[in-house]
Design a protein around this motif. Structure first.
Motif, mmCIF file in Angstrom:
data_model
loop_
_atom_site.group_PDB
_atom_site.id
_atom_site.type_symbol
_atom_site.label_atom_id
_atom_site.label_comp_id
_atom_site.label_asym_id
_atom_site.label_seq_id
_atom_site.Cartn_x
_atom_site.Cartn_y
_atom_site.Cartn_z
ATOM 1 N N ALA A 112 1.105 -1.177 -0.041
ATOM 2 C CA ALA A 112 0.104 0.222 -0.177
ATOM 3 C C ALA A 112 0.799 1.108 0.056
ATOM 4 C CB ALA A 112 -0.817 0.033 1.170
ATOM 5 N N PHE A 113 0.188 2.492 -0.238
ATOM 6 C CA PHE A 113 1.008 3.566 -0.505
ATOM 7 C C PHE A 113 0.123 4.873 -0.205
ATOM 8 C CE2 PHE A 113 -0.138 2.132 -4.598
ATOM 9 C CZ PHE A 113 -0.938 3.096 -5.116
ATOM 10 N N ILE A 114 0.779 5.774 0.173
ATOM 11 C CA ILE A 114 -0.078 7.000 0.606
ATOM 12 C C ILE A 114 0.245 8.018 -0.487
ATOM 13 C CG2 ILE A 114 -0.420 9.084 2.284
ATOM 14 C CD1 ILE A 114 0.388 7.144 4.554
ATOM 15 N N ARG A 115 -1.013 8.696 -0.993
ATOM 16 C CA ARG A 115 -0.824 9.660 -1.886
ATOM 17 C C ARG A 115 -1.868 10.740 -1.827
ATOM 18 N NH1 ARG A 115 3.341 7.390 -2.766
ATOM 19 N NH2 ARG A 115 3.994 6.459 -4.546
ATOM 20 N N THR A 116 -1.765 11.927 -2.486
ATOM 21 C CA THR A 116 -2.500 13.132 -2.441
ATOM 22 C C THR A 116 -3.048 13.206 -4.114
ATOM 23 O OG1 THR A 116 -1.535 14.159 -0.614
ATOM 24 C CG2 THR A 116 -2.935 15.415 -1.866
ATOM 25 N N MET A 117 -4.369 13.224 -4.149
ATOM 26 C CA MET A 117 -4.835 13.061 -5.399
ATOM 27 C C MET A 117 -4.884 14.781 -5.911
ATOM 28 S SD MET A 117 -7.885 10.484 -5.146
ATOM 29 C CE MET A 117 -8.479 10.695 -6.833
ATOM 30 N N ARG A 118 -5.121 14.970 -7.125
ATOM 31 C CA ARG A 118 -5.012 16.366 -7.689
ATOM 32 C C ARG A 118 -6.213 17.429 -6.946
ATOM 33 N NH1 ARG A 118 -4.365 15.758 -14.142
ATOM 34 N NH2 ARG A 118 -2.152 14.787 -14.156
ATOM 35 N N SER A 119 -7.321 16.403 -6.604
ATOM 36 C CA SER A 119 -8.323 17.215 -6.009
ATOM 37 C C SER A 119 -8.012 17.399 -4.448
ATOM 38 C CB SER A 119 -9.636 16.298 -5.783
ATOM 39 O OG SER A 119 -9.239 14.964 -5.145
ATOM 40 N N GLY A 120 -6.756 17.105 -3.795
ATOM 41 C CA GLY A 120 -6.496 17.361 -2.416
ATOM 42 C C GLY A 120 -6.739 16.371 -1.595
#
Length: 197
Positions: A112-120
């Motif tokens: 698994a990985f943590i990401r921030t999408m373009r929407s925030g």
């Protein structure tokens, strides 16, 4: 849904106040029930936070109160909502995947990985998706099936507030709080209305 009925307690608490006009007693009782229901909501949010280590702000949004009224001397505290995103559980990225803390235990979700999408929006993701759809009660949400390909990529979720609300430890502590506070709050409301008159 978590429901509590204080009509039995009303009789015990008001037994020593027989000289009161029925209107005063009914109004005081309704006000006391609603105040204790609010305390029950706060106690539930606190216990769920302690049990699952979730933000109390997230929990409070999922708990509502149906207030008592004259002729319906009962308040209902209800928890609703779908499973919460895994990011809400103190998620941390590690070489092995993502670690989260649930009910005081550290769990590692491999790959698994943590990401921030373009929407925030920030979340915990993995390659794959859920088998089965979310149920409206938030009690179950299928199982995440990890994939080997680059797509699809899905966000990971875990326990819901209703699930935490149904925890026996949480319910027992909330009911103990309600039963302890109701006679005290009822007496305070009666005194307040008498002084007001």
């Amino acid at each position: 849904m978590f429901r509590f009925d204080v009509r039995t307690d009303i009789g015990k608490a008001a037994a020593q106040m027989t000289k009161l006009a029925s209107g005063v007693r009914d109004k005081a009782t309704t006000r006391a029930i609603n105040k204790v229901a609010a305390q029950g909501k706060t106690a539930a949010a606190r216990e769920i936070k302690d049990q699952y280590q979730i933000s109390s702000r997230v929990i409070s949004k999922s708990i509502s109160i149906r207030r008592a009224a004259r002729g319906s001397l009962q308040a209902v505290v209800t928890a609703e909502g779908k499973p919460l995103p895994m990011i809400a559980f103190n998620a941390r990225q590690s070489k092995a995947g993502v670690t989260v803390r649930i009910k005081g235990k550290t769990i590692t979700v491999p790959h698994a990985f943590i990401r921030t999408m373009r929407s925030g929006h920030r979340g915990v993701f993995a390659r794959g998706g859920y088998k089965g759809s979310f149920q409206q009660t938030g009690q179950a949400f299928g199982r995440f099936k990890f994939g080997r390909g680059r797509l699809p990529i899905g966000e990971l979720f875990t326990v819901s507030v209703p699930k935490g609300f149904s925890n026996k430890t949480v319910q027992d502590k909330v009911m103990a709080r309600v039963q302890e506070q109701f006679p005290k709050v009822l007496a305070q409301e009666i005194n307040y209305l008498l002084l007001k008159k």
